[in-house]
Write an enzyme that holds these catalytic residues in place. Structure first.
Site, PDB file in Angstrom:
ATOM      1  N   SER A   6     -26.731 -10.033  43.474  1.00 30.15           N
ATOM      2  CA  SER A   6     -27.303  -8.715  43.147  1.00 30.15           C
ATOM      3  C   SER A   6     -28.337  -8.934  42.053  1.00 30.15           C
ATOM      4  CB  SER A   6     -26.199  -7.801  42.617  1.00 30.15           C
ATOM      5  OG  SER A   6     -26.751  -6.686  41.960  1.00 30.15           O
ATOM      6  N   VAL A  41     -10.450 -11.712  50.752  1.00 34.54           N
ATOM      7  CA  VAL A  41     -11.207 -12.892  50.311  1.00 34.54           C
ATOM      8  C   VAL A  41     -10.722 -13.427  48.960  1.00 34.54           C
ATOM      9  CG1 VAL A  41     -13.312 -12.343  51.602  1.00 34.54           C
ATOM     10  CG2 VAL A  41     -13.068 -11.532  49.236  1.00 34.54           C
ATOM     11  N   GLY A  71     -16.576  -9.304  54.449  1.00 37.22           N
ATOM     12  CA  GLY A  71     -16.966  -7.921  54.142  1.00 37.22           C
ATOM     13  C   GLY A  71     -17.867  -7.379  55.221  1.00 37.22           C
ATOM     14  N   ALA A  75     -21.441 -10.378  35.731  1.00 38.75           N
ATOM     15  CA  ALA A  75     -20.905 -11.736  35.534  1.00 38.75           C
ATOM     16  C   ALA A  75     -20.553 -12.370  36.879  1.00 38.75           C
ATOM     17  CB  ALA A  75     -19.678 -11.689  34.627  1.00 38.75           C
ATOM     18  N   TYR A  83     -19.254  -6.901  37.021  1.00 33.89           N
ATOM     19  CA  TYR A  83     -20.031  -7.107  38.257  1.00 33.89           C
ATOM     20  C   TYR A  83     -21.190  -8.084  38.011  1.00 33.89           C
ATOM     21  CZ  TYR A  83     -22.613  -5.654  42.486  1.00 33.89           C
ATOM     22  OH  TYR A  83     -23.276  -5.629  43.687  1.00 33.89           O
ATOM     23  N   SER A 100     -17.237  -5.237  57.696  1.00 34.23           N
ATOM     24  CA  SER A 100     -16.926  -3.970  58.379  1.00 34.23           C
ATOM     25  C   SER A 100     -17.856  -2.833  57.994  1.00 34.23           C
ATOM     26  CB  SER A 100     -15.477  -3.566  58.082  1.00 34.23           C
ATOM     27  OG  SER A 100     -15.282  -3.489  56.685  1.00 34.23           O
ATOM     28  N   ILE A 124     -29.253  -0.505  47.398  1.00 40.14           N
ATOM     29  CA  ILE A 124     -29.231  -0.418  48.854  1.00 40.14           C
ATOM     30  C   ILE A 124     -28.332   0.755  49.254  1.00 40.14           C
ATOM     31  CG2 ILE A 124     -28.781  -1.701  50.989  1.00 40.14           C
ATOM     32  CD1 ILE A 124     -30.915  -3.023  49.122  1.00 40.14           C
ATOM     33  N   LYS A 171     -21.804 -11.697  39.778  1.00 38.19           N
ATOM     34  CA  LYS A 171     -22.995 -11.949  40.597  1.00 38.19           C
ATOM     35  C   LYS A 171     -23.860 -13.063  40.014  1.00 38.19           C
ATOM     36  CE  LYS A 171     -22.113  -8.964  43.823  1.00 38.19           C
ATOM     37  NZ  LYS A 171     -21.832  -9.433  45.187  1.00 38.19           N
TER      38      LYS A 171
HETATM   39  P1  NAP Z   1     -19.667  -1.720  50.922  1.00 40.37           P
HETATM   40  O1  NAP Z   1     -20.442  -0.850  51.833  1.00 40.37           O
HETATM   41  O2  NAP Z   1     -18.775  -1.107  49.892  1.00 40.37           O
HETATM   42  O3  NAP Z   1     -18.811  -2.737  51.828  1.00 40.37           O
HETATM   43  C1  NAP Z   1     -18.003  -3.699  51.212  1.00 40.37           C
HETATM   44  C2  NAP Z   1     -17.373  -4.565  52.260  1.00 40.37           C
HETATM   45  O4  NAP Z   1     -16.585  -5.581  51.586  1.00 40.37           O
HETATM   46  C3  NAP Z   1     -16.433  -3.832  53.190  1.00 40.37           C
HETATM   47  O5  NAP Z   1     -16.522  -4.416  54.474  1.00 40.37           O
HETATM   48  C4  NAP Z   1     -15.050  -4.120  52.581  1.00 40.37           C
HETATM   49  O6  NAP Z   1     -13.979  -4.045  53.513  1.00 40.37           O
HETATM   50  C5  NAP Z   1     -15.260  -5.561  52.112  1.00 40.37           C
HETATM   51  N1  NAP Z   1     -14.324  -5.997  51.093  1.00 40.37           N
HETATM   52  C6  NAP Z   1     -14.139  -5.494  49.846  1.00 40.37           C
HETATM   53  N2  NAP Z   1     -13.171  -6.177  49.199  1.00 40.37           N
HETATM   54  C7  NAP Z   1     -12.741  -7.134  50.061  1.00 40.37           C
HETATM   55  C8  NAP Z   1     -11.740  -8.147  50.004  1.00 40.37           C
HETATM   56  N3  NAP Z   1     -10.981  -8.324  48.915  1.00 40.37           N
HETATM   57  N4  NAP Z   1     -11.564  -8.937  51.076  1.00 40.37           N
HETATM   58  C9  NAP Z   1     -12.295  -8.763  52.206  1.00 40.37           C
HETATM   59  N5  NAP Z   1     -13.263  -7.825  52.322  1.00 40.37           N
HETATM   60  C10 NAP Z   1     -13.464  -7.021  51.269  1.00 40.37           C
HETATM   61  O7  NAP Z   1     -20.610  -2.703  50.093  1.00 40.37           O
HETATM   62  P2  NAP Z   1     -22.161  -3.079  50.305  1.00 40.37           P
HETATM   63  O8  NAP Z   1     -22.964  -2.133  49.534  1.00 40.37           O
HETATM   64  O9  NAP Z   1     -22.442  -3.318  51.720  1.00 40.37           O
HETATM   65  O10 NAP Z   1     -22.203  -4.465  49.513  1.00 40.37           O
HETATM   66  C11 NAP Z   1     -22.104  -5.716  50.197  1.00 40.37           C
HETATM   67  C12 NAP Z   1     -22.407  -6.818  49.190  1.00 40.37           C
HETATM   68  O11 NAP Z   1     -23.721  -6.616  48.684  1.00 40.37           O
HETATM   69  C13 NAP Z   1     -21.464  -6.813  47.991  1.00 40.37           C
HETATM   70  O12 NAP Z   1     -21.203  -8.136  47.604  1.00 40.37           O
HETATM   71  C14 NAP Z   1     -22.272  -6.093  46.942  1.00 40.37           C
HETATM   72  O13 NAP Z   1     -21.883  -6.491  45.643  1.00 40.37           O
HETATM   73  C15 NAP Z   1     -23.669  -6.562  47.283  1.00 40.37           C
HETATM   74  N6  NAP Z   1     -24.718  -5.689  46.783  1.00 40.37           N
HETATM   75  C16 NAP Z   1     -24.772  -4.378  47.175  1.00 40.37           C
HETATM   76  C17 NAP Z   1     -25.796  -3.584  46.664  1.00 40.37           C
HETATM   77  C18 NAP Z   1     -25.937  -2.132  47.029  1.00 40.37           C
HETATM   78  O14 NAP Z   1     -26.779  -1.453  46.418  1.00 40.37           O
HETATM   79  N7  NAP Z   1     -25.220  -1.615  47.988  1.00 40.37           N
HETATM   80  C19 NAP Z   1     -26.715  -4.114  45.758  1.00 40.37           C
HETATM   81  C20 NAP Z   1     -26.612  -5.439  45.389  1.00 40.37           C
HETATM   82  C21 NAP Z   1     -25.615  -6.224  45.919  1.00 40.37           C
HETATM   83  P3  NAP Z   1     -13.250  -2.625  53.859  1.00 40.37           P
HETATM   84  O15 NAP Z   1     -14.172  -1.883  54.777  1.00 40.37           O
HETATM   85  O16 NAP Z   1     -11.991  -2.979  54.547  1.00 40.37           O
HETATM   86  O17 NAP Z   1     -13.036  -1.924  52.560  1.00 40.37           O
END
Ligand code: NAP
Length: 248
Positions: free
Chosen positions: A143, A65, A13, A158, A156, A15, A189, A160
């Site tokens: 998370s 993934v 993830g 569950a 989500y 990108s 975030i 995490k």
């Molecule tokens: P994001 O900006 O939506 O980015 C998600 C990333 O995951 C993208 O690179 C996406 O690829 C990739 N992805 C999604 N499904 C995938 C798959 N099946 N196979 C490979 N890659 C996949 O998310 P984020 O906010 O940075 O979150 C990153 C992590 O932190 C996640 O696990 C999320 O649950 C966790 N998190 C986020 C927050 C928050 O507030 N943002 C809080 C707690 C935890 P594409 O670009 O190709 O779609």
């Protein structure tokens, strides 16, 4: 491992969002970096260019993934082209929010398959090599929802929470091989994942954040970079929250 040795990191993830910031931070620290994404090739290509500016090698692949065979191929290609993986960071994740009584089966399975199976598939694919080499560091992104639960996010939360149990078990299994496994549990975030939330939901969430703002992906990446570095050499099985105090 000394700070100036050549090292290789894999970020799922990578990108966008937290994964992207982690790729850049690790590149800045001198890691050669491989990362995967699901569909956003444009974002991946732009990131590759940015990474190269740090003078390190980079490899990106469209890899789902949810599929163990695809993740294995990603790991094999990374190790063939960049070298043995020293650090693995699992940031690929999605949300499909709905109250439980309205939740569709596919919303449940999509989230569990991506967030939890994705972590299993990645760790399963990198662990044996790390064990043979007697060293490595894994950081799985959970998370605060996995620690405390969030309404409308039973799927989500569950997934995490599963990551936390999984990572603690893994830390116990592989510690004797010099491998550390830790969890980072972010709060709110500022990424694409939270940009879809309504202003009302965001304002309500911010009321509970003592620091009064969303966190940045770079702040999470800094913590990940610390955890994979030798400075965190005695930390394993930890769940580090980075949440502006939302859970106090
Ligand atoms: P994001 O900006 O939506 O980015 C998600 C990333 O995951 C993208 O690179 C996406 O690829 C990739 N992805 C999604 N499904 C995938 C798959 N099946 N196979 C490979 N890659 C996949 O998310 P984020 O906010 O940075 O979150 C990153 C992590 O932190 C996640 O696990 C999320 O649950 C966790 N998190 C986020 C927050 C928050 O507030 N943002 C809080 C707690 C935890 P594409 O670009 O190709 O779609």
């Amino acid at each position: 491992m000394a700070d100036n040795e050549s090292r290789v990191a894999l970020v799922t993830g990578g990108s966008r969002g937290i994964g992207r910031a982690t790729v850049l931070r690790l590149a800045q620290d001198g890691f050669d970096v491989a990362f995967c994404y699901q569909s956003n090739e444009q974002a991946a290509l732009e990131l590759e260019k940015e990474v190269q500016e740090f003078g390190v090698r980079v490899l990106s692949r469209r890899t789902d993934v949810r599929e163990l065979a695809s993740v294995r191929t990603l790991v094999e290609e990374t190790e063939r082209e960049l070298g043995p993986i020293d650090a693995a960071v699992t940031a690929a994740g999605i949300t499909r929010d709905n109250p439980l009584v309205l939740m569709k089966d596919e919303e449940w399975h999509d989230v569990l398959d991506t967030n939890l199976d994705g972590v299993y598939n990645t760790c399963r694919s990198v662990a044996f090599g790390m064990m043979k080499r007697k060293g490595g560091s894994i950081v799985n992104i959970s998370s605060v929802a996995g620690v405390y639960g969030n309404a409308t996010q039973s799927n989500y939360s569950a997934s995490k929470a599963g990551i936390i149990g999984f990572s603690r078990a893994l830390a116990k299994e592989v510690g004797r091989y010099g491998i550390r496994a830790n969890v980072v549990a972010p709060g709110f975030i500022d990424t694409d994942m939270t940009s879809v939330l309504s202003g009302k939901v965001k304002d309500k969430a911010l009321e509970s954040v003592p620091l009064g703002r969303l966190g940045t992906a770079e702040e999470v990446a800094d913590l990940v970079a610390y955890l994979v570095s030798p400075r965190a050499g005695y930390i394993t099985g930890a769940v580090l929250q980075i949440d502006g105090g939302i859970t106090i």
